[in-house]
Design an enzyme around this catalytic site. Structure first.
Site, PDB file in Angstrom:
ATOM      1  N   LYS A  22      -5.488   1.676  12.255  1.00  0.00           N
ATOM      2  CA  LYS A  22      -5.824   2.230  10.977  1.00  0.00           C
ATOM      3  C   LYS A  22      -6.270   1.546   9.983  1.00  0.00           C
ATOM      4  CE  LYS A  22      -2.465   2.852   7.486  1.00  0.00           C
ATOM      5  NZ  LYS A  22      -2.975   2.723   6.304  1.00  0.00           N
ATOM      6  N   ASN A  23      -5.923   0.306   9.755  1.00  0.00           N
ATOM      7  CA  ASN A  23      -6.477  -0.726   8.769  1.00  0.00           C
ATOM      8  C   ASN A  23      -7.856  -1.058   9.017  1.00  0.00           C
ATOM      9  OD1 ASN A  23      -4.052  -0.507   7.424  1.00  0.00           O
ATOM     10  ND2 ASN A  23      -3.050  -2.191   8.508  1.00  0.00           N
ATOM     11  N   CYS A 117       0.872   4.858  -0.529  1.00  0.00           N
ATOM     12  CA  CYS A 117       2.224   4.531  -0.374  1.00  0.00           C
ATOM     13  C   CYS A 117       2.787   3.710  -1.453  1.00  0.00           C
ATOM     14  CB  CYS A 117       2.719   3.698   0.912  1.00  0.00           C
ATOM     15  SG  CYS A 117       2.619   4.521   2.476  1.00  0.00           S
ATOM     16  N   ARG A 122      -0.178  -3.587  -5.747  1.00  0.00           N
ATOM     17  CA  ARG A 122      -1.445  -3.716  -5.077  1.00  0.00           C
ATOM     18  C   ARG A 122      -2.724  -3.674  -5.829  1.00  0.00           C
ATOM     19  NH1 ARG A 122      -1.290  -1.228   0.984  1.00  0.00           N
ATOM     20  NH2 ARG A 122      -0.154   0.298   0.757  1.00  0.00           N
ATOM     21  N   ASP A 306       3.858  -5.025   7.299  1.00  0.00           N
ATOM     22  CA  ASP A 306       3.762  -3.800   8.089  1.00  0.00           C
ATOM     23  C   ASP A 306       4.787  -3.751   9.035  1.00  0.00           C
ATOM     24  OD1 ASP A 306       2.080  -2.577   6.394  1.00  0.00           O
ATOM     25  OD2 ASP A 306       0.438  -2.605   7.573  1.00  0.00           O
ATOM     26  N   ARG A 398       0.306   9.425   8.440  1.00  0.00           N
ATOM     27  CA  ARG A 398      -0.893   8.648   7.709  1.00  0.00           C
ATOM     28  C   ARG A 398      -1.300   7.773   8.608  1.00  0.00           C
ATOM     29  NH1 ARG A 398       0.565   5.682   3.538  1.00  0.00           N
ATOM     30  NH2 ARG A 398      -1.697   5.054   3.254  1.00  0.00           N
TER      31      ARG A 398
END
Length: 423
Positions: A22-23, A117, A122, A306, A398
């Protein structure tokens, strides 16, 4: 609304294959803006965050064809807008990744402040400071970040205060079109950074040193479309490895590079897991009680934030106490309060969590606080006494494709169920 319902206590064994990261996929999709024409991305995860990024690109003028479930054909030749809508950006923090490519192609961009999230501020200060050093001018207007490049992008040296993945990516994607050479010092070293650099180089960029603390980028006048395969998702792999460890396995997890989880695998072996490494796969089992091990999250090659919630879940069943230190996102311990509803015993002190091992979990109704915390609650449900019901599973969608189906394939008694909305 849908929930995930888990009946605990059933063996978890077999094989599971993870999707593309995903990232990485989200940033590679953004990078297609830099190369007008048709770029094909393979091994793309079919998850909600990818769908949102697709909508962002379409709003900018791109067309996207889904060649198959995991292949996107993205045509950015007609991209003629540089403003991203708030209603999409607010759904996903990674949408700020279009900032660098838009600046690189058009010399301007308007991007709404990010969402996603709720695991920490961030802040994008480092993105802005780094891009300003390249000649970008920023203004804040009505919640939007407005960027212009009055004198063109000029290569320079940038030192990041923190090895930020997002800031490194945005700087790379802008610097590939700058005049001269850019050096990023204290750059992020994650495998997803290397994947992005590899694709940029395939497009004709000159990026050197990705995966090390110093990245050098020689600017080029243009980039061309390519076909590129997204790297395997090390965090999805880590999640299934943790599940195999807590349940006992054996489970073989395929489709990723074990080296990308180097420290995680070492810590898990210290916890009592047996891990057999192979070619793009590992096999995980456990025949002894879980042992307590201290962990602290850090940028790669440190322990990934994560994987913190999934690991805390496993450590909550260890024979003894340990400390989990969160150094990346300050709100990532929200998972602990939900785990306590299932019998977990975690004491939060600032950015430290003192985890006291318990004999077992009890099934309960809980809410996913974020993407990884939601997966960890499902993980706890696999070994809990009775039935666990997890709400707010949109967080899980997600980042995990066919999460329930993959667990069912391993023998879990888990299902998605429609229930009346609360409130």
């Amino acid at each position: 609304m849908e929930v995930i319902r888990i009946e605990g206590g059933h063996p978890i064994t077999g094989e599971v294959t993870v999707e593309g990261a995903k990232n990485s996929a989200l940033k590679l999709m953004a990078a297609t803006i830099l190369a007008p024409g048709v770029t094909t991305l393979t091994n793309v995860p079919n998850i909600s965050d990818v769908h949102v990024m697709g909508k962002v690109l379409k709003k900018l003028g791109a067309t996207i064809k889904v060649a198959d479930e995991h292949t996107l054909v993205i045509d950015t030749s007609q991209v003629d807008r540089w403003e991203t809508p708030y209603n999409l950006v607010a759904q996903m923090r990674a949408s700020t990744a279009v900032l660098g490519p838009l600046i690189g192609r058009f010399g301007k961009a308007t991007v709404a402040m990010p969402g996603g999230c709720n695991i920490g501020d961030r802040k994008i200060d480092m993105h802005i400071l780094g891009l300003e050093a390249l000649g970008v001018r920023f203004d804040m207007e009505h919640g939007d970040i407005c960027a212009t490049v009055p004198d063109g992008l000029i290569g320079t040296s940038v030192t990041l205060e923190f090895a930020s993945v997002g800031a490194t990516e945005n700087l790379m994607m802008a610097a590939v079109r700058a005049n001269g050479t850019t050096t990023i010092d204290n750059a992020a070293r994650e495998p997803e950074i290397v994947d992005l650099a590899n694709m940029l180089n395939e497009m004709g960029a000159k990026v050197h040193g990705a995966g090390t603390p110093v990245i050098n980028i020689e600017g080029v006048s243009e980039l061309h479309p390519v076909t590129h395969e997204v790297v395997g998702d090390r965090i999805e792999a880590g999640t299934f490895i943790a599940m195999a460890g807590i349940c006992g396995g054996p489970v073989t997890v395929k489709g990723f590079e074990p080296d990308h989880l180097g420290l995680v695998l070492k810590k898990y072996e210290m916890m009592g897991l047996t891990i057999e490494r192979g070619n793009r796969q590992v096999t995980v089992s456990r025949t002894q009680p879980l042992r307590p091990v201290d962990i602290q999250t850090l940028p790669f090659p440190g322990f990934p934030t994560d994987m913190q919630a999934q690991t805390m879940c496993a450590l909550s069943l260890a024979e003894g106490s340990c400390i989990v230190t969160e150094n990346v996102f300050e709100n990532r311990f929200m998972f602990a309060s939900e785990l306590s509803r299932m019998g977990g015993h975690v004491v939060i002190e600032g950015h430290h969590a003192i985890v006291h091992g318990v004999d077992g979990f009890s099934g309960a109704t809980v809410k996913a606080p974020d993407l990884r915390g939601g997966a960890a609650l499902v993980m706890a449900g696999l070994v809990a006494d009775g039935v666990t019901t997890v709400y707010d599973i949109g967080h899980i969608d997600r980042g995990y494709e066919r999460f329930v189906e993959k667990l069912q394939g391993l023998g879990a008694h888990v299902e998605r169920v429609d229930v009346p909305k609360i409130g």
